[in-house]
Design a protein around this motif. Structure first.
Motif, PDB file in Angstrom:
ATOM      1  N   ILE A  21       0.845  -1.198   0.000  1.00 54.78           N
ATOM      2  CA  ILE A  21       0.000   0.000   0.000  1.00 54.78           C
ATOM      3  C   ILE A  21       0.880   1.247   0.000  1.00 54.78           C
ATOM      4  O   ILE A  21       0.614   2.223  -0.712  1.00 54.78           O
ATOM      5  CB  ILE A  21      -0.956  -0.014   1.217  1.00 54.78           C
ATOM      6  CG1 ILE A  21      -1.980  -1.141   1.051  1.00 54.78           C
ATOM      7  CG2 ILE A  21      -1.675   1.325   1.365  1.00 54.78           C
ATOM      8  CD1 ILE A  21      -2.888  -1.349   2.238  1.00 54.78           C
ATOM      9  N   TRP A  23       3.886   1.434  -1.260  1.00 58.79           N
ATOM     10  CA  TRP A  23       4.397   1.527  -2.638  1.00 58.79           C
ATOM     11  C   TRP A  23       3.400   2.277  -3.520  1.00 58.79           C
ATOM     12  O   TRP A  23       3.770   3.128  -4.317  1.00 58.79           O
ATOM     13  CB  TRP A  23       4.584   0.136  -3.247  1.00 58.79           C
ATOM     14  CG  TRP A  23       5.814  -0.584  -2.820  1.00 58.79           C
ATOM     15  CD1 TRP A  23       6.693  -0.219  -1.848  1.00 58.79           C
ATOM     16  CD2 TRP A  23       6.299  -1.830  -3.360  1.00 58.79           C
ATOM     17  NE1 TRP A  23       7.690  -1.157  -1.755  1.00 58.79           N
ATOM     18  CE2 TRP A  23       7.478  -2.147  -2.654  1.00 58.79           C
ATOM     19  CE3 TRP A  23       5.841  -2.695  -4.360  1.00 58.79           C
ATOM     20  CZ2 TRP A  23       8.209  -3.307  -2.930  1.00 58.79           C
ATOM     21  CZ3 TRP A  23       6.570  -3.840  -4.628  1.00 58.79           C
ATOM     22  CH2 TRP A  23       7.744  -4.148  -3.919  1.00 58.79           C
ATOM     23  N   ALA A  24       2.130   1.907  -3.348  1.00 54.08           N
ATOM     24  CA  ALA A  24       1.101   2.494  -4.212  1.00 54.08           C
ATOM     25  C   ALA A  24       0.915   3.976  -3.918  1.00 54.08           C
ATOM     26  O   ALA A  24       0.721   4.777  -4.826  1.00 54.08           O
ATOM     27  CB  ALA A  24      -0.213   1.735  -4.022  1.00 54.08           C
ATOM     28  N   LEU A  25       0.969   4.341  -2.621  1.00 54.27           N
ATOM     29  CA  LEU A  25       0.684   5.724  -2.246  1.00 54.27           C
ATOM     30  C   LEU A  25       1.876   6.646  -2.477  1.00 54.27           C
ATOM     31  O   LEU A  25       1.709   7.781  -2.908  1.00 54.27           O
ATOM     32  CB  LEU A  25       0.251   5.781  -0.773  1.00 54.27           C
ATOM     33  CG  LEU A  25      -1.072   5.092  -0.453  1.00 54.27           C
ATOM     34  CD1 LEU A  25      -1.358   5.140   1.037  1.00 54.27           C
ATOM     35  CD2 LEU A  25      -2.212   5.734  -1.246  1.00 54.27           C
ATOM     36  N   PRO A  27       5.349   5.924  -4.159  1.00 58.31           N
ATOM     37  CA  PRO A  27       6.417   5.113  -4.759  1.00 58.31           C
ATOM     38  C   PRO A  27       7.779   5.801  -4.715  1.00 58.31           C
ATOM     39  O   PRO A  27       8.807   5.142  -4.614  1.00 58.31           O
ATOM     40  CB  PRO A  27       5.939   4.909  -6.201  1.00 58.31           C
ATOM     41  CG  PRO A  27       4.915   5.957  -6.435  1.00 58.31           C
ATOM     42  CD  PRO A  27       4.290   6.250  -5.115  1.00 58.31           C
ATOM     43  N   TYR A  68       6.147   1.307  -8.773  1.00 55.67           N
ATOM     44  CA  TYR A  68       5.171   2.231  -9.368  1.00 55.67           C
ATOM     45  C   TYR A  68       3.933   1.492  -9.881  1.00 55.67           C
ATOM     46  O   TYR A  68       2.844   2.046  -9.952  1.00 55.67           O
ATOM     47  CB  TYR A  68       5.814   3.046 -10.499  1.00 55.67           C
ATOM     48  CG  TYR A  68       6.606   4.234  -9.984  1.00 55.67           C
ATOM     49  CD1 TYR A  68       5.998   5.469  -9.816  1.00 55.67           C
ATOM     50  CD2 TYR A  68       7.944   4.092  -9.644  1.00 55.67           C
ATOM     51  CE1 TYR A  68       6.710   6.554  -9.323  1.00 55.67           C
ATOM     52  CE2 TYR A  68       8.672   5.166  -9.147  1.00 55.67           C
ATOM     53  CZ  TYR A  68       8.054   6.407  -8.988  1.00 55.67           C
ATOM     54  OH  TYR A  68       8.756   7.470  -8.494  1.00 55.67           O
ATOM     55  N   SER A  71       0.332   0.816  -7.610  1.00 49.07           N
ATOM     56  CA  SER A  71      -0.901   1.606  -7.561  1.00 49.07           C
ATOM     57  C   SER A  71      -1.896   1.130  -8.614  1.00 49.07           C
ATOM     58  O   SER A  71      -3.091   1.028  -8.345  1.00 49.07           O
ATOM     59  CB  SER A  71      -0.591   3.093  -7.742  1.00 49.07           C
ATOM     60  OG  SER A  71      -0.001   3.310  -8.998  1.00 49.07           O
ATOM     61  N   HIS A  72      -1.397   0.790  -9.825  1.00 51.90           N
ATOM     62  CA  HIS A  72      -2.309   0.307 -10.868  1.00 51.90           C
ATOM     63  C   HIS A  72      -2.950  -1.018 -10.458  1.00 51.90           C
ATOM     64  O   HIS A  72      -4.155  -1.191 -10.576  1.00 51.90           O
ATOM     65  CB  HIS A  72      -1.562   0.115 -12.192  1.00 51.90           C
ATOM     66  CG  HIS A  72      -0.985   1.384 -12.709  1.00 51.90           C
ATOM     67  ND1 HIS A  72      -1.732   2.317 -13.394  1.00 51.90           N
ATOM     68  CD2 HIS A  72       0.261   1.892 -12.622  1.00 51.90           C
ATOM     69  CE1 HIS A  72      -0.968   3.345 -13.701  1.00 51.90           C
ATOM     70  NE2 HIS A  72       0.255   3.109 -13.253  1.00 51.90           N
ATOM     71  N   LEU A  75      -5.277  -0.553  -7.300  1.00 52.85           N
ATOM     72  CA  LEU A  75      -6.490   0.197  -7.628  1.00 52.85           C
ATOM     73  C   LEU A  75      -7.440  -0.683  -8.438  1.00 52.85           C
ATOM     74  O   LEU A  75      -8.645  -0.749  -8.147  1.00 52.85           O
ATOM     75  CB  LEU A  75      -6.130   1.459  -8.414  1.00 52.85           C
ATOM     76  CG  LEU A  75      -7.318   2.387  -8.690  1.00 52.85           C
ATOM     77  CD1 LEU A  75      -7.830   2.965  -7.375  1.00 52.85           C
ATOM     78  CD2 LEU A  75      -6.925   3.510  -9.637  1.00 52.85           C
ATOM     79  N   GLU A 222       2.088  -1.987 -15.302  1.00 52.75           N
ATOM     80  CA  GLU A 222       1.136  -2.901 -14.637  1.00 52.75           C
ATOM     81  C   GLU A 222       1.851  -4.239 -14.453  1.00 52.75           C
ATOM     82  O   GLU A 222       2.631  -4.659 -15.297  1.00 52.75           O
ATOM     83  CB  GLU A 222      -0.125  -3.040 -15.493  1.00 52.75           C
ATOM     84  CG  GLU A 222      -1.299  -3.695 -14.792  1.00 52.75           C
ATOM     85  CD  GLU A 222      -1.283  -5.203 -14.866  1.00 52.75           C
ATOM     86  OE1 GLU A 222      -1.730  -5.844 -13.912  1.00 52.75           O
ATOM     87  OE2 GLU A 222      -0.786  -5.748 -15.876  1.00 52.75           O
TER      88      GLU A 222
END
Lengths: 267, 355
Positions: A21, A23-25, A27, A68, A71-72, A75, A222
């Motif tokens: 999480i 990483w997603a928020l 990076p 990076y 997040s893709h 989400l 992705e």
């Protein structure tokens, strides 16, 4: 015997999820490399201290792409589970509380959804909506509806028969208020545990669609797409596929562990 | 209801079950054909004019008339339905070939892959389940108990690539260039095996644990039965039924697995046909794949449901006569999912096993 082993593993799973999480928020906190531009970095470098997962055919840092990409993938997984959770729970709630013909129609529809192989159902939705991150996520979400509907319905049926629900009716409460105050809150916790469990499954399905080329278009990092791109260098550069796959596997495993633990608590 | 003689009830159960299966199939067909053929009908017809297909205007007109694209949606639906019932699945938009010809060319390779993959999955599942429940050391049991959730978390497409890396490029055991048919089947079957064996192993482990906790097992053991005797006479029979149910339900996974595996290994087959159809937006081909796989899924699970009372004497009375037929033996899966949810239809939760 099995319970004793659960706690440290569950903690580790929670840590993995927290890291992904993060990483997603943010990076940028985890890597200084650019995920989409290799710059002057040499192509196909083996893993090293500078490039943990090596670099790909145009010098992009594979670790940065995974960070990076989180997040893709997350989400999309959240959208997918959201679609399944919202639509499935609503259907299950109607089927479980209304009974009669509404229940018959909904449960027959659920049977139909379950009888079409999941990947084919996703592909059908994707071919109609078109390729892309959100469309792939919706396609995966549709395949999750049936399961949420079934679980919610059986929970609602179970709770509706409980003495305290009967007592609420007996003391003059209306159908709507009993539904909102008693049935929904008491039916929902196993459904939410299932939602956590489904996130890992959704990540797998979405990366599969990405790998097949129906999800996020390149050069977006992705997770499934990263593996698809690395596949051409399978004979020489093992790191392009091995590390991204391991990351996906660990994340999916962690959500399974967490979802299972939640389910045991909620049951 | 309980006054009626059991044979009559069991006929009624069978007919009821067949009726439900047909209803589900009919709805699935309607849904798929509306979504894939009728709504985007004109868009599909327009693509037959693609010069690469080299179809003459007469041929295009023939396809138009044959598929009923010049008529109303209900007429189109009936034409599509009649076509599927007679084995005419229409024409591919991408190649202009008859979809039934494409199928006939692709089916044997996929059947071979599926049969070998499924057989390997059953063997692996039994081995994992036995080691997880009867393993001599505690750590051994713990390790194999964790294997199903590991297997279910592996991305199948990635596993295929890693297997190629290790066995073809590093070790050189399986030739990439021009392998024999049997050699070409090994790695794809392994790739298919992993996700298929996980739910099977999980169900087996759960039901072996449950059966072992039954009083009759303790009595038999007290009378001096060995592990091996128990396994064959008591546990195998009881654990086989939930496993059979799960095997039927994993059929959907088998189809999905074939799509991924055939794409990764570049094998011809229904899976590759499917992924190409999606890439080319070839709706008629995808429609045929969806309808045929769904029909196969429904029929396989119908057959398993109808076989249940034949295999297990306790189920020969109707489900209505007794609350949950599974409670005294190993039918927990059925009792848990089938009985509690929709009676009789019971394709239990797809992800039940993923838990």
């Amino acid at each position: 015997m099995r319970r004793r082993h659960i706690r440290p593993l569950t903690l580790a799973a929670a840590a993995v999820i927290a890291l992904v999480i993060a990483w997603a928020l943010a990076p940028g906190l985890f890597t200084r490399q650019d995920p989409n531009d290799g710059g002057t970095t040499a192509a196909l470098l083996a893993p090293s201290g500078a490039h943990w997962f090596g670099t790909d055919e145009i010098g992009r840092d594979v670790f940065a792409r995974m960070v990076y990409g989180a997040s893709h993938s997350l989400l999309a997984a959240l959208i997918a589970v959201g679609v399944g959770l919202v639509v499935g729970t609503a259907l299950g709630l109607i089927a479980g509380s209304r009974r009669g013909w509404a229940e018959d129609v909904i449960m027959r529809a659920v049977d139909v959804l379950l009888s079409i192989p999941a990947l084919l159902l996703s592909l059908t939705i994707v071919i109609i909506l078109g390729f892309g991150t959100v469309n792939a996520a919706i396609a995966v979400g549709v395949t999750a509806i049936a399961q949420f509907a079934r679980l919610t319905r059986s929970q609602v049926v179970r709770v509706s028969g409980a003495p305290y629900v009967q007592a609420a009716y007996g003391s003059g409460a209306g159908y709507g208020s009993v539904l909102v105050r008693h049935i929904v809150p008491n039916s929902l916790s196993p459904v939410l545990a299932l939602a956590v469990l489904q996130i890992g499954w959704a990540i797998l399905q979405i990366s599969t669609l990405g790998f097949l080329g129906y999800g996020t278009p390149p050069p977006t990092p992705e997770w499934g797409l990263i593996i698809a791109e690395g596949r051409n260098y399978v004979a020489t550069s093992w790191w392009l596929t091995v590390f991204p796959g391991l990351i996906i596997m660990i994340v999916v495993l962690a959500t399974h562990r967490l979802g299972t633990a939640l389910r045991q608590v909620s049951a | 209801m309980s006054r009626t003689r059991p044979p009559a009830l069991s006929w009624r159960y069978a007919l009821n079950r067949v009726g439900q299966a047909l209803l589900v199939l009919a709805i699935a067909f309607t849904l798929a054909s509306v979504l894939l053929a009728i709504l985007p009908g004109d868009a599909i017809m327009a693509r037959y004019a693609n010069p690469e297909l080299a179809l003459s205007p007469d041929q295009i007109e023939a396809i138009r008339v044959q598929s009923g694209a010049d008529r109303g949606w209900f007429a189109q639906y009936l034409t599509t339905l009649a076509g599927f019932l007679t084995g005419d699945f229409g024409y591919s938009v991408a190649s202009g070939a008859a979809v039934s010809d494409l199928f006939a060319a692709a089916v044997p390779a996929t059947l071979a892959l599926a049969a070998v993959g499924l057989a390997a999955a059953v063997l692996a599942a039994v081995a994992i389940a036995l080691l997880a429940t009867f393993g001599r050391q505690r750590w051994l049991r713990a390790v194999f108990d964790a294997v199903p959730s590991l297997f279910i978390s592996v991305p199948a497409f990635w596993l295929g690539i890693v297997l190629i890396q290790v066995f073809s490029f590093q070790l050189g055991w399986v030739s990439v260039v021009d392998p024999s048919p049997a050699e070409a089947l090994v790695l794809p079957a392994l790739t298919l095996m992993v996700p298929l064996s996980a739910p099977l192993a999980q169900v087996l482990i759960r039901s072996i644990d449950e059966v072992r906790a039954q009083p009759f097992v303790r009595v038999t053991r007290a009378k001096g039965a060995s592990d091996g005797w128990l396994l064959i006479h008591a546990i195998a029979r009881n654990a086989a039924l939930p496993a059979l149910t799960m095997a039927g339900l994993t059929f959907g996974e088998l189809v999905g697995g074939a799509v991924v595996t055939e794409t990764v290994f570049g094998r011809t087959g229904i899976g590759q046909l499917t992924s190409q159809a999606v890439a080319n937006r070839d709706n008629p081909v995808l429609l045929a794949v969806v309808v045929v796989s769904t029909a196969a899924f429904v029929l396989v699970n119908l057959a398993i449901d109808l076989l249940y009372p034949v295999i297990d004497v306790r189920l020969r009375t109707s489900p209505g006569d007794r609350g949950a037929p599974g409670n005294q033996g190993g039918h927990s899966l059925r009792a848990a999912s089938g009985q509690a949810d929709a009676p009789a239809t019971a394709p239990a939760d797809r992800q039940e096993a993923g838990a």
